[in-house]
Design a protein around this motif. Sequence first.
Motif, PDB file in Angstrom:
ATOM      1  N   GLU A 186     -18.571  13.660  22.371  1.00 40.24           N
ATOM      2  CA  GLU A 186     -18.710  13.003  21.072  1.00 40.24           C
ATOM      3  C   GLU A 186     -18.006  13.737  19.944  1.00 40.24           C
ATOM      4  OE1 GLU A 186     -22.886  12.687  20.505  1.00 40.24           O
ATOM      5  OE2 GLU A 186     -23.155  11.326  22.193  1.00 40.24           O
ATOM      6  N   PHE A 187     -17.630  14.981  20.178  1.00 35.15           N
ATOM      7  CA  PHE A 187     -16.956  15.733  19.131  1.00 35.15           C
ATOM      8  C   PHE A 187     -15.965  16.696  19.759  1.00 35.15           C
ATOM      9  CE2 PHE A 187     -20.666  18.135  20.321  1.00 35.15           C
ATOM     10  CZ  PHE A 187     -20.210  19.433  20.397  1.00 35.15           C
ATOM     11  N   GLY A 188     -15.069  17.176  18.928  1.00 39.03           N
ATOM     12  CA  GLY A 188     -14.069  18.118  19.399  1.00 39.03           C
ATOM     13  C   GLY A 188     -13.532  18.912  18.223  1.00 39.03           C
ATOM     14  N   VAL A 190      -6.822  20.773  15.847  1.00 39.37           N
ATOM     15  CA  VAL A 190      -6.018  21.881  15.333  1.00 39.37           C
ATOM     16  C   VAL A 190      -4.686  21.313  14.859  1.00 39.37           C
ATOM     17  CG1 VAL A 190      -4.944  24.095  15.861  1.00 39.37           C
ATOM     18  CG2 VAL A 190      -7.131  23.484  16.922  1.00 39.37           C
ATOM     19  N   ILE A 191      -4.363  21.600  13.597  1.00 39.59           N
ATOM     20  CA  ILE A 191      -3.154  21.069  12.979  1.00 39.59           C
ATOM     21  C   ILE A 191      -2.311  22.252  12.511  1.00 39.59           C
ATOM     22  CG2 ILE A 191      -2.237  19.566  11.177  1.00 39.59           C
ATOM     23  CD1 ILE A 191      -5.082  18.340  10.990  1.00 39.59           C
ATOM     24  N   PRO A 192      -1.031  22.306  12.905  1.00 43.14           N
ATOM     25  CA  PRO A 192      -0.193  23.398  12.409  1.00 43.14           C
ATOM     26  C   PRO A 192       0.094  23.226  10.918  1.00 43.14           C
ATOM     27  CG  PRO A 192       1.095  21.914  13.771  1.00 43.14           C
ATOM     28  CD  PRO A 192      -0.318  21.429  13.815  1.00 43.14           C
ATOM     29  N   ALA A 246      -8.016  24.478  11.863  1.00 45.29           N
ATOM     30  CA  ALA A 246      -8.864  23.897  12.910  1.00 45.29           C
ATOM     31  C   ALA A 246     -10.137  23.378  12.269  1.00 45.29           C
ATOM     32  CB  ALA A 246      -9.198  24.939  13.971  1.00 45.29           C
ATOM     33  N   VAL A 247     -10.501  22.154  12.617  1.00 44.43           N
ATOM     34  CA  VAL A 247     -11.695  21.544  12.032  1.00 44.43           C
ATOM     35  C   VAL A 247     -12.449  20.759  13.114  1.00 44.43           C
ATOM     36  CG1 VAL A 247     -10.397  19.521  11.224  1.00 44.43           C
ATOM     37  CG2 VAL A 247     -12.541  20.099  10.130  1.00 44.43           C
ATOM     38  N   GLY A 271     -13.749  10.541   9.452  1.00 40.26           N
ATOM     39  CA  GLY A 271     -13.534  11.428   8.316  1.00 40.26           C
ATOM     40  C   GLY A 271     -13.161  10.660   7.062  1.00 40.26           C
ATOM     41  N   ALA A 272     -13.148  11.394   5.953  1.00 39.04           N
ATOM     42  CA  ALA A 272     -12.827  10.803   4.653  1.00 39.04           C
ATOM     43  C   ALA A 272     -11.310  10.661   4.498  1.00 39.04           C
ATOM     44  CB  ALA A 272     -13.378  11.685   3.542  1.00 39.04           C
ATOM     45  N   LYS A 273     -10.925   9.766   3.621  1.00 43.65           N
ATOM     46  CA  LYS A 273      -9.499   9.578   3.327  1.00 43.65           C
ATOM     47  C   LYS A 273      -9.083  10.472   2.157  1.00 43.65           C
ATOM     48  CE  LYS A 273      -8.952   4.948   5.119  1.00 43.65           C
ATOM     49  NZ  LYS A 273      -8.522   3.574   4.836  1.00 43.65           N
ATOM     50  N   ALA A 274      -9.549  11.697   2.202  1.00 44.64           N
ATOM     51  CA  ALA A 274      -9.204  12.703   1.197  1.00 44.64           C
ATOM     52  C   ALA A 274      -9.438  14.070   1.820  1.00 44.64           C
ATOM     53  CB  ALA A 274     -10.078  12.523  -0.041  1.00 44.64           C
ATOM     54  N   GLY A 275      -8.796  15.075   1.263  1.00 45.31           N
ATOM     55  CA  GLY A 275      -9.004  16.429   1.750  1.00 45.31           C
ATOM     56  C   GLY A 275      -7.839  16.945   2.567  1.00 45.31           C
ATOM     57  N   ARG A 276      -7.964  18.191   2.986  1.00 44.83           N
ATOM     58  CA  ARG A 276      -6.875  18.862   3.701  1.00 44.83           C
ATOM     59  C   ARG A 276      -6.552  18.207   5.037  1.00 44.83           C
ATOM     60  NH1 ARG A 276      -6.590  25.261   5.294  1.00 44.83           N
ATOM     61  NH2 ARG A 276      -4.472  25.204   6.104  1.00 44.83           N
ATOM     62  N   LYS A 277      -7.570  17.878   5.836  1.00 42.31           N
ATOM     63  CA  LYS A 277      -7.340  17.246   7.151  1.00 42.31           C
ATOM     64  C   LYS A 277      -6.552  15.955   6.983  1.00 42.31           C
ATOM     65  CE  LYS A 277     -10.757  15.118   8.958  1.00 42.31           C
ATOM     66  NZ  LYS A 277     -12.030  14.784   9.536  1.00 42.31           N
TER      67      LYS A 277
END
Length: 62
Positions: free
Chosen positions: A22-24, A27-29, A35-36, A51-57
Amino acid sequence: MRRKDFDCKDSKLIVEFLNQIEFGTLVIPDSIPYAVPLSFCYEDSKIYLHGAKAGRKYALLK
């Protein structure tokens, strides 16, 4: 892949695994690796992220 014991080419096994968890961790370069943990679902051969449509991710995925 260096370790053949981690090699998985069985798509049925991969789909079974994706349907069970259900979760993982995503990791984004970036300038430094980011990593989130996140919730996701797998349906119709697609992975949907929660997730939200705002923020670092969101900015890095965009």
